[in-house]
Write a protein that holds these residues in place. Structure first.
Motif, PDB file in Angstrom:
ATOM      1  N   GLN A  16       0.762  -1.207   0.003  1.00  0.00           N
ATOM      2  CA  GLN A  16       0.091  -0.088   0.120  1.00  0.00           C
ATOM      3  C   GLN A  16       0.952   1.250  -0.084  1.00  0.00           C
ATOM      4  OE1 GLN A  16      -3.419   0.053   2.601  1.00  0.00           O
ATOM      5  NE2 GLN A  16      -3.210   2.146   2.717  1.00  0.00           N
ATOM      6  N   ALA A  17       0.341   2.308  -0.586  1.00  0.00           N
ATOM      7  CA  ALA A  17       1.032   3.667  -0.560  1.00  0.00           C
ATOM      8  C   ALA A  17       0.001   4.726  -0.353  1.00  0.00           C
ATOM      9  CB  ALA A  17       1.900   3.829  -1.852  1.00  0.00           C
ATOM     10  N   ASN A  18       0.236   5.675   0.571  1.00  0.00           N
ATOM     11  CA  ASN A  18      -0.163   6.854   0.299  1.00  0.00           C
ATOM     12  C   ASN A  18       0.229   8.152  -0.481  1.00  0.00           C
ATOM     13  OD1 ASN A  18      -2.040   5.755   2.638  1.00  0.00           O
ATOM     14  ND2 ASN A  18      -0.574   6.066   4.088  1.00  0.00           N
ATOM     15  N   ILE A  19      -0.717   8.608  -1.319  1.00  0.00           N
ATOM     16  CA  ILE A  19      -0.201   9.471  -2.231  1.00  0.00           C
ATOM     17  C   ILE A  19      -0.825  10.795  -1.941  1.00  0.00           C
ATOM     18  CG2 ILE A  19      -0.088  10.055  -4.727  1.00  0.00           C
ATOM     19  CD1 ILE A  19      -0.453   7.081  -5.050  1.00  0.00           C
ATOM     20  N   SER A  20      -0.168  11.808  -1.879  1.00  0.00           N
ATOM     21  CA  SER A  20      -0.673  13.212  -1.649  1.00  0.00           C
ATOM     22  C   SER A  20      -0.415  14.234  -2.972  1.00  0.00           C
ATOM     23  CB  SER A  20       0.034  13.815  -0.643  1.00  0.00           C
ATOM     24  OG  SER A  20      -0.153  13.332   0.721  1.00  0.00           O
ATOM     25  N   LEU A  21      -1.611  14.568  -3.669  1.00  0.00           N
ATOM     26  CA  LEU A  21      -1.397  15.342  -4.700  1.00  0.00           C
ATOM     27  C   LEU A  21      -2.213  16.725  -4.399  1.00  0.00           C
ATOM     28  CD1 LEU A  21      -2.053  12.729  -7.757  1.00  0.00           C
ATOM     29  CD2 LEU A  21       0.086  13.926  -7.040  1.00  0.00           C
ATOM     30  N   GLY A  22      -1.218  17.536  -4.214  1.00  0.00           N
ATOM     31  CA  GLY A  22      -2.110  18.705  -3.345  1.00  0.00           C
ATOM     32  C   GLY A  22      -2.716  18.511  -2.134  1.00  0.00           C
ATOM     33  N   ALA A  23      -4.102  18.884  -2.220  1.00  0.00           N
ATOM     34  CA  ALA A  23      -4.800  18.519  -1.030  1.00  0.00           C
ATOM     35  C   ALA A  23      -5.469  17.330  -1.063  1.00  0.00           C
ATOM     36  CB  ALA A  23      -5.892  19.763  -1.067  1.00  0.00           C
ATOM     37  N   ARG A  24      -5.340  16.744  -2.229  1.00  0.00           N
ATOM     38  CA  ARG A  24      -5.883  15.049  -2.278  1.00  0.00           C
ATOM     39  C   ARG A  24      -5.207  13.975  -1.755  1.00  0.00           C
ATOM     40  NH1 ARG A  24      -6.310  14.466  -8.325  1.00  0.00           N
ATOM     41  NH2 ARG A  24      -6.948  12.457  -7.626  1.00  0.00           N
ATOM     42  N   LYS A  25      -5.925  13.264  -1.245  1.00  0.00           N
ATOM     43  CA  LYS A  25      -5.080  11.878  -0.329  1.00  0.00           C
ATOM     44  C   LYS A  25      -5.785  10.865  -1.286  1.00  0.00           C
ATOM     45  CE  LYS A  25      -3.288  14.522   2.420  1.00  0.00           C
ATOM     46  NZ  LYS A  25      -2.114  15.263   2.501  1.00  0.00           N
ATOM     47  N   ILE A  26      -4.605  10.274  -2.046  1.00  0.00           N
ATOM     48  CA  ILE A  26      -5.217   9.083  -2.597  1.00  0.00           C
ATOM     49  C   ILE A  26      -4.507   7.520  -2.134  1.00  0.00           C
ATOM     50  CG2 ILE A  26      -5.023   7.890  -4.784  1.00  0.00           C
ATOM     51  CD1 ILE A  26      -4.789  10.650  -5.809  1.00  0.00           C
ATOM     52  N   ILE A  27      -5.278   6.642  -1.914  1.00  0.00           N
ATOM     53  CA  ILE A  27      -4.628   5.213  -1.271  1.00  0.00           C
ATOM     54  C   ILE A  27      -4.105   4.589  -2.748  1.00  0.00           C
ATOM     55  CG2 ILE A  27      -4.881   3.214   0.095  1.00  0.00           C
ATOM     56  CD1 ILE A  27      -6.602   4.893   1.702  1.00  0.00           C
ATOM     57  N   TRP A  28      -3.303   3.920  -2.589  1.00  0.00           N
ATOM     58  CA  TRP A  28      -2.521   3.066  -3.730  1.00  0.00           C
ATOM     59  C   TRP A  28      -2.572   1.731  -3.155  1.00  0.00           C
ATOM     60  CZ3 TRP A  28       0.691  -0.717  -4.335  1.00  0.00           C
ATOM     61  CH2 TRP A  28       1.007  -1.285  -5.537  1.00  0.00           C
ATOM     62  N   LYS A  29      -3.184   0.479  -3.641  1.00  0.00           N
ATOM     63  CA  LYS A  29      -3.038  -0.841  -2.757  1.00  0.00           C
ATOM     64  C   LYS A  29      -3.315  -1.814  -3.840  1.00  0.00           C
ATOM     65  CE  LYS A  29      -7.694  -1.146  -1.137  1.00  0.00           C
ATOM     66  NZ  LYS A  29      -8.516  -1.086  -0.083  1.00  0.00           N
ATOM     67  N   TYR A  30      -2.333  -3.092  -3.406  1.00  0.00           N
ATOM     68  CA  TYR A  30      -2.712  -4.384  -4.289  1.00  0.00           C
ATOM     69  C   TYR A  30      -3.984  -4.720  -4.094  1.00  0.00           C
ATOM     70  CZ  TYR A  30       2.200  -4.693  -5.780  1.00  0.00           C
ATOM     71  OH  TYR A  30       3.339  -4.348  -6.347  1.00  0.00           O
ATOM     72  N   SER A  31      -4.599  -5.356  -5.038  1.00  0.00           N
ATOM     73  CA  SER A  31      -5.896  -5.868  -4.796  1.00  0.00           C
ATOM     74  C   SER A  31      -6.145  -7.347  -4.938  1.00  0.00           C
ATOM     75  CB  SER A  31      -7.136  -5.252  -5.659  1.00  0.00           C
ATOM     76  OG  SER A  31      -6.544  -5.348  -7.021  1.00  0.00           O
ATOM     77  N   ASN A  32      -4.735  -8.306  -4.917  1.00  0.00           N
ATOM     78  CA  ASN A  32      -4.749  -9.623  -4.922  1.00  0.00           C
ATOM     79  C   ASN A  32      -3.577 -10.019  -4.313  1.00  0.00           C
ATOM     80  OD1 ASN A  32      -3.153  -9.447  -7.054  1.00  0.00           O
ATOM     81  ND2 ASN A  32      -4.215 -10.693  -8.637  1.00  0.00           N
ATOM     82  N   ILE A  33      -3.551 -11.174  -3.813  1.00  0.00           N
ATOM     83  CA  ILE A  33      -2.103 -11.967  -3.460  1.00  0.00           C
ATOM     84  C   ILE A  33      -1.214 -12.040  -4.161  1.00  0.00           C
ATOM     85  CG2 ILE A  33      -2.724 -14.226  -3.625  1.00  0.00           C
ATOM     86  CD1 ILE A  33      -2.098 -14.668  -0.756  1.00  0.00           C
ATOM     87  N   TRP A  34      -1.266 -12.080  -5.606  1.00  0.00           N
ATOM     88  CA  TRP A  34      -0.051 -12.295  -6.442  1.00  0.00           C
ATOM     89  C   TRP A  34       0.618 -10.820  -6.798  1.00  0.00           C
ATOM     90  CZ3 TRP A  34      -5.038 -14.465  -6.986  1.00  0.00           C
ATOM     91  CH2 TRP A  34      -4.842 -16.073  -6.846  1.00  0.00           C
TER      92      TRP A  34
END
Length: 163
Positions: free
Chosen positions: A79-97
């Protein structure tokens, strides 16, 4: 409305080519022996500059060298937390592979990707170029970190035997 992007990368290549309707619109390229990557999408250029050793972060700079975002990684590399200006976006894997990932935020942003070693698709409900490029960058970052960990893990028995 959903937009579908595709990307391709050679096995030993250090550049992802991003396509929309079979036309190349972007590129994400690692700089060799550096902690930076260059990205371009729809004529806009970005630099991803990673700093730190144990707790790494990546700054996202535009073509004017202005900070437009930052990426913070978690220790489990899922998982990663991304800040683009005031926006907070969550990036994450969605499967085990770790062949599928998604990004979302509180405004309804939804980006989903599936990939193999050399190609993949990105489906999104936004035309936000920097989010698409950043999602691909995070994927590449975690792949590179996994390779580093594998190399270190295979070297430990050799080092202990020599000592």
């Amino acid at each position: 409305m959903s937009t579908k992007y595709t990307w391709k990368k050679g096995i030993f290549d250090c550049a992802y080519k991003i396509y929309l309707n079979n036309q190349q619109i972007g590129l994400l390229r690692d700089k060799k022996f550096s902690q930076t990557s260059e990205g371009e999408i729809n004529g806009k250029s970005y630099l991803f500059k990673t700093t730190g050793f144990l707790k790494q972060r990546t700054q996202i700079l535009n073509e004017n060298n202005e900070l437009v975002g930052e990426i913070e990684y978690n220790n489990w590399m899922n998982q990663a937390n991304i800040s683009l200006g005031a926006r907070k976006i969550i990036w994450k894997y969605s499967n085990i592979w770790h062949s599928k990932w998604n990004m979302s935020d509180s405004t309804g942003l939804q980006i989903n990707s599936s990939a193999s070693t050399t190609a993949g698709t990105i489906e999104t409900n936004t035309l936000d170029d920097i989010s698409i490029l950043t999602g691909l960058f995070v994927t590449n970052y975690y792949i590179q970190m996994s390779v580093v960990i594998i190399i270190i893990a295979t070297m430990v028995p050799i080092w202990t035997t020599l000592l």
